[in-house]
Scaffold this motif. Structure first.
Motif, mmCIF file in Angstrom:
data_model
loop_
_atom_site.group_PDB
_atom_site.id
_atom_site.type_symbol
_atom_site.label_atom_id
_atom_site.label_comp_id
_atom_site.label_asym_id
_atom_site.label_seq_id
_atom_site.Cartn_x
_atom_site.Cartn_y
_atom_site.Cartn_z
ATOM 1 N N PRO A 33 1.219 -4.764 8.202
ATOM 2 C CA PRO A 33 2.045 -6.552 7.547
ATOM 3 C C PRO A 33 2.341 -7.624 8.238
ATOM 4 N N ALA A 34 2.555 -8.724 6.946
ATOM 5 C CA ALA A 34 3.291 -9.433 8.016
ATOM 6 C C ALA A 34 4.928 -9.592 7.396
ATOM 7 N N GLU A 35 4.938 -8.844 6.733
ATOM 8 C CA GLU A 35 6.276 -7.917 7.114
ATOM 9 C C GLU A 35 7.071 -6.269 5.985
ATOM 10 N N GLY A 36 7.682 -5.913 6.303
ATOM 11 C CA GLY A 36 7.924 -4.774 5.826
ATOM 12 C C GLY A 36 7.476 -3.745 6.466
ATOM 13 N N GLN A 37 7.290 -2.794 6.262
ATOM 14 C CA GLN A 37 6.964 -1.032 7.029
ATOM 15 C C GLN A 37 6.687 -0.027 5.814
ATOM 16 N N ILE A 38 6.092 0.872 6.647
ATOM 17 C CA ILE A 38 5.226 1.154 6.336
ATOM 18 C C ILE A 38 5.242 3.131 6.589
ATOM 19 N N ALA A 39 5.437 3.632 6.447
ATOM 20 C CA ALA A 39 6.769 5.630 6.874
ATOM 21 C C ALA A 39 5.746 6.765 6.019
ATOM 22 N N TRP A 40 5.697 7.453 6.985
ATOM 23 C CA TRP A 40 5.023 9.050 6.974
ATOM 24 C C TRP A 40 6.841 9.818 7.094
ATOM 25 N N ASP A 41 7.296 10.832 5.380
ATOM 26 C CA ASP A 41 7.965 11.019 6.291
ATOM 27 C C ASP A 41 9.580 10.333 6.593
ATOM 28 N N SER A 42 9.440 8.961 6.154
ATOM 29 C CA SER A 42 10.356 8.161 6.840
ATOM 30 C C SER A 42 10.459 6.855 8.132
ATOM 31 N N ALA A 43 9.597 8.450 9.070
ATOM 32 C CA ALA A 43 8.981 7.647 10.116
ATOM 33 C C ALA A 43 8.130 6.146 10.131
ATOM 34 N N PRO A 44 8.328 5.099 10.774
ATOM 35 C CA PRO A 44 6.972 4.491 10.541
ATOM 36 C C PRO A 44 5.720 4.286 11.509
ATOM 37 N N VAL A 45 5.095 4.629 10.501
ATOM 38 C CA VAL A 45 2.795 4.854 10.917
ATOM 39 C C VAL A 45 3.145 4.201 12.239
ATOM 40 N N ALA A 46 3.569 2.882 12.460
ATOM 41 C CA ALA A 46 2.777 2.085 13.775
ATOM 42 C C ALA A 46 3.600 2.779 15.123
ATOM 43 N N ASP A 47 5.017 4.000 14.556
ATOM 44 C CA ASP A 47 4.718 4.207 16.117
ATOM 45 C C ASP A 47 4.442 5.272 17.027
ATOM 46 N N ASP A 48 3.336 5.369 15.382
ATOM 47 C CA ASP A 48 2.469 6.607 16.287
ATOM 48 C C ASP A 48 1.167 6.725 15.033
ATOM 49 N N PRO A 49 -0.034 5.809 15.502
ATOM 50 C CA PRO A 49 -0.807 5.117 14.800
ATOM 51 C C PRO A 49 -1.542 5.866 15.400
ATOM 52 N N GLU A 50 -2.039 7.251 16.078
ATOM 53 C CA GLU A 50 -3.050 7.840 15.998
ATOM 54 C C GLU A 50 -2.774 9.524 15.512
#
Length: 217
Positions: free
Chosen positions: A61-78
């Protein structure tokens, strides 16, 4: 599908997408809970496919955040890739391999799966040993969708899944989606077709079009 999926909550907050220097959408917010379905609507170019690719982690994303159970998915893409199955426009079939071999390949990529169940889910067993290059457009589409039945996933991201499908196959797809949702899984679908998804929410991409003066990155 009797296996339980990884229940959770899927969120997009303040999401913006830029493709080729053009701002496609921005300020997009959505929440999907266990068992939920979201249908993406909007004209061509409004960002439906881009949003699905963002959700799948194929775009950033150019801006914003995607999350799973409030945790950003970018923190653990696998971990995010392991919980989803994405079916896009393109055929995910190697032409020289048989249908069975293609599904076995995807089962290996996804960390396991029942090829026989996947073939049966879309009435493909009789075509299992046919090289993919000989399949019709409808058969190739069924083969792509068969990946959904390989193994349980918590989140399905489907881009125009009903294209080139006959009525019987649409019913099979509807049944598979309903089964996923009963186990707590979620589905996001971009479609111009009526898939009869019960109690589905609709997100109109036109509501997130860039404001005047914000069309460029």
């Amino acid at each position: 599908m009797n296996d339980k999926t990884d229940k959770g909550r899927f969120d997009c907050r303040g999401l913006a997408c830029v493709r080729g220097g053009r701002r496609v959408f921005d300020r997009l917010n959505m929440t999907l809970k266990a068992g939920g379905a979201l249908v993406l609507r909007g004209p061509n170019g409004s960002g439906k496919s881009s949003l699905l690719r963002l959700m799948a982690g194929l775009l950033h994303p150019a801006e914003g955040q995607i999350a799973w159970d409030s945790a950003p998915v970018a923190d653990d893409p696998e971990a995010h890739r392991a919980r989803l199955c994405y079916v896009g426009h393109l055929d995910a079939q190697k032409p020289a391999l048989t249908l069975r071999e293609n599904l076995a390949f995807w089962a290996e990529i996804q960390g396991g799966g029942d090829v026989g169940r996947a073939l049966d889910a879309f009435a493909l067993t009789a075509l299992a040993d046919q090289p993919a290059r000989f399949l019709s457009a409808g058969q190739r589409r069924r083969a792509n969708l068969a990946r959904l039945a390989l193994a349980p996933r918590a989140l399905w991201l489907l881009d125009e899944p009903a294209t080139a499908l006959d009525q019987e196959t649409r019913l099979r797809l509807n049944a598979l989606i309903a089964d996923l949702r009963r186990t707590g899984g979620m589905v996001v679908v971009s479609t111009h077709e009526d898939l009869d998804l019960r109690e589905a929410h609709t997100l109109n991409m036109a509501d997130y079009a860039p404001r005047p003066g914000e069309a460029a990155a």
